[in-house]
Design an enzyme around this catalytic site. Sequence first.
Site, PDB file in Angstrom:
ATOM      1  N   SER A 126      18.706  97.717  44.924  1.00 23.81           N
ATOM      2  CA  SER A 126      18.217  96.602  44.139  1.00 23.81           C
ATOM      3  C   SER A 126      17.806  95.397  44.975  1.00 23.81           C
ATOM      4  O   SER A 126      17.224  94.441  44.454  1.00 23.81           O
ATOM      5  CB  SER A 126      19.295  96.167  43.135  1.00 23.81           C
ATOM      6  OG  SER A 126      20.456  95.715  43.818  1.00 23.81           O
ATOM      7  N   LYS A 156      19.474  87.091  48.367  1.00 23.32           N
ATOM      8  CA  LYS A 156      19.289  87.818  47.115  1.00 23.32           C
ATOM      9  C   LYS A 156      19.693  86.941  45.937  1.00 23.32           C
ATOM     10  O   LYS A 156      20.666  86.192  46.005  1.00 23.32           O
ATOM     11  CB  LYS A 156      20.121  89.103  47.138  1.00 23.32           C
ATOM     12  CG  LYS A 156      19.880  90.044  45.955  1.00 23.32           C
ATOM     13  CD  LYS A 156      20.675  91.333  46.144  1.00 23.32           C
ATOM     14  CE  LYS A 156      20.468  92.303  44.983  1.00 23.32           C
ATOM     15  NZ  LYS A 156      21.219  93.564  45.183  1.00 23.32           N
ATOM     16  N   SER A 168      22.308  99.558  47.597  1.00 20.22           N
ATOM     17  CA  SER A 168      21.280  98.557  47.321  1.00 20.22           C
ATOM     18  C   SER A 168      20.861  97.706  48.512  1.00 20.22           C
ATOM     19  O   SER A 168      19.905  96.947  48.410  1.00 20.22           O
ATOM     20  CB  SER A 168      21.723  97.643  46.170  1.00 20.22           C
ATOM     21  OG  SER A 168      21.806  98.374  44.978  1.00 20.22           O
TER      22      SER A 168
END
Length: 423
Positions: free
Chosen positions: A104, A29, A128
């Site tokens: 996210s 990420k 997330s």
Amino acid sequence: MSDYNAFITEATIEGADSGPLADRTVAVKDNISTAEVHTTCGSKMLEDYVPPYDATVVRRLKDAGATIVGKTNMDEFGMGTTTETSAFGPAENPAAEGHVPGGSSGGSAAAVAAGDADLALGSDTGGSVRCPAAFCGVVGIKPTYGLVSRYGLVAYANSLEQIGPIAPTVEEAAALLDVIAGPDDRDATTREEGANSDYASAADGDVDGLEIGIPTELLEGAHEGVVERFWDAIADLESQGASYHEVSLPSVEHAVQAYYVIAMSEASSNLARFDGVRYGVSGGYEGNWNESFARSREEGFGAEVKRRILLGTYALSAGYHDKYYTKAQDARAWVKQDFDETFADVDVVASPTMPVPPFELGESLDDPLQMYLADANTVPVNLANLPAISVPAGEADGLPVGLQFVASAFDEETLVRAGSALA
């Protein structure tokens, strides 16, 4: 790479020649620092930022022999549930065309679902990792707070967030957790638990005698198809020797409100460093420093980030701190107390991961409140600093559905065992 906009930066970062992940590719990420490779947090503010160091989890991946194949798309600074607030365009869901991959960490889940990476790392502040795992039909683990180092993770809400693995199966996710777990001298919040973990060996699918608690509050208002798949999964676990009974977590009624007050308050503080001087879009505009600072943040931040900074600053301001932030912390303590009391009688708590199937692209952008409320089942876990896992539980209306297990602190082995009975 598949055309799902899962990656912001494609790169090949080689690991050691041998190790437990020597034959595996991992996507990371884009809020996790990678030395000499862009780390943007999905924001225009950091589009040119190249860290000089690796996050602890990245260093551990490399030491384990993994090959990092790129940095994945995400909601800007982790603020979102759909990966549509990214300054680099939305990611799409390989498991549900035309729908969001969740957020996210949507890019990480999409990369795994599309087969562009064997494994991925996300970060979980209020769901997330688990949300995109559920929406993309893969497995995601949110570890206990303190199990995995946050050194090198660009902070959104320090007291809530943890880095966690995303993988096609529970055993693979647990094996990745084995690599990244353990104490770190650079992160004082880490604990000794997990120093010599072997979570992957717990993925034996043996749930005979497992006692499951099902909180009625986390089923209320959920999509009918999601609830049906949830009960189908519980029936499957019963057939394997598990048992369940309903439990009550009355505090979760206030969890979403408490979570967003705390998270936005911490975000308003953490993001103050992005001023165009220390970090971010250049503040070299004409005028005084305040004007330069304002212009930098106006141009560098997207609408959702600005919204959360403003709300967080308001909640912490003189005259409102006790009215909002202190009450939110009281509610947080209540949530933890409810979970602690429940775990005196059950091994795990189970619920749908998300109360709805994946949104269509663009569906929730004009209604932030709808997006916030979708986190109702995931944010209590972060408030209580507990571990949780999302595993696939079938489909509703042709869209992926996830089942969430929550366990007591540092009991990831029970989570892995329960999840492996289904995935």
